[in-house]
Motif scaffolding. Structure first.
Motif, PDB file in Angstrom:
ATOM      1  N   ASP A  93      -3.538   6.876  -2.634  1.00  0.00           N
ATOM      2  CA  ASP A  93      -4.103   5.441  -1.466  1.00  0.00           C
ATOM      3  C   ASP A  93      -4.918   4.201  -2.253  1.00  0.00           C
ATOM      4  OD1 ASP A  93      -4.464   3.645   0.682  1.00  0.00           O
ATOM      5  OD2 ASP A  93      -4.829   5.321   1.581  1.00  0.00           O
ATOM      6  N   ARG A 117       1.195  -0.994   0.097  1.00  0.00           N
ATOM      7  CA  ARG A 117      -0.079  -0.422   0.100  1.00  0.00           C
ATOM      8  C   ARG A 117       0.575   1.658  -0.112  1.00  0.00           C
ATOM      9  NH1 ARG A 117      -3.290   1.800   5.312  1.00  0.00           N
ATOM     10  NH2 ARG A 117      -4.067   3.493   3.853  1.00  0.00           N
ATOM     11  N   ASN A 118       1.853   1.326   0.703  1.00  0.00           N
ATOM     12  CA  ASN A 118       2.629   2.520   0.803  1.00  0.00           C
ATOM     13  C   ASN A 118       3.706   2.449  -0.204  1.00  0.00           C
ATOM     14  OD1 ASN A 118       3.988   4.877   2.342  1.00  0.00           O
ATOM     15  ND2 ASN A 118       5.561   2.957   2.325  1.00  0.00           N
ATOM     16  N   ARG A 129       1.100   3.582  -3.059  1.00  0.00           N
ATOM     17  CA  ARG A 129       1.087   5.242  -2.634  1.00  0.00           C
ATOM     18  C   ARG A 129       2.101   6.281  -2.881  1.00  0.00           C
ATOM     19  NH1 ARG A 129      -0.618   6.601   3.376  1.00  0.00           N
ATOM     20  NH2 ARG A 129      -2.954   6.227   2.181  1.00  0.00           N
ATOM     21  N   SER A 131      -9.715   2.780   3.442  1.00  0.00           N
ATOM     22  CA  SER A 131      -8.817   3.482   3.994  1.00  0.00           C
ATOM     23  C   SER A 131      -7.893   3.538   5.270  1.00  0.00           C
ATOM     24  CB  SER A 131      -8.196   4.539   2.612  1.00  0.00           C
ATOM     25  OG  SER A 131      -9.043   5.656   2.763  1.00  0.00           O
TER      26      SER A 131
END
Length: 181
Positions: free
Chosen positions: A161, A151-152, A155, A169
């Protein structure tokens, strides 16, 4: 969270040892973990990520090595007598350690109850490595760390996100801060 075996139901042992074994056993946390025997048995019939006949010895003193069909489904390790379709038990692979014991053998113990250790013997060192890696990847904790890591990364690349489209989220379990990946 502590893990301990808790039998769901008892039935006579069919391996001639005269003892009794739980129909399905699952390590459960000290806080009440709810589960349904029929759902666990249905889960045990799902396609396995890995399955093999391994030597297995339980945590009881004097326990002997027995051949068991061992089947990994999501984060449960089901084990069966080799001649039966219903599982003898299931290990919930959370807050546990998978440790090499000797060449071709490993064990699973639970962090808050390290004396409760299950030993497994494989037919080869390669098979042992495959099982150990699969078991380590099977826990919710590992999957959560992976999700947060990716996810990071997404991003960073996209500036968005990826969980926003699913409306989750802001859920605490998916937060990036304070998590060691």
């Amino acid at each position: 969270m502590s893990c301990a075996l808790r039998p769901l139901a008892s039935r006579p042992s069919v391996n001639g040892d005269g003892g009794r074994e739980g129909a399905v056993q699952v390590p459960v946390p000290r806080e009440a973990m709810r589960y349904n025997e029929k759902e666990l048995q249905a889960l045990s019939r799902q396609p396995a990520e890995m399955a093999a006949e391994l030597g297995m010895r339980g945590p009881k003193k004097g326990s002997v090595l027995k051949r068991r069909l061992v089947k990994l489904v999501v984060n449960f390790l089901f084990y069966f007598r080799t001649d039966e379709a219903e599982p003898v038990g299931a290990l919930l692979l959370e807050r546990c350690r998978v440790i090499r014991e000797e060449p071709g053998a490993f064990s699973i113990s639970f962090i808050e109850d390290p004396e409760r250790k299950y030993h497994f013997e494989c037919s080869s060192e390669e098979q042992c490595q495959e099982w150990m890696e699969a078991l380590r990847r099977a826990s919710y904790e590992f999957m959560r760390r992976s999700l947060v890591f990716y996810r990071n990364e997404i991003r960073k690349v996209t500036g968005k996100d990826p969980l926003e489209q699913f409306g989750i989220s802001e859920e605490a379990r998916f937060q990036l801060s304070g998590l060691q990946a």
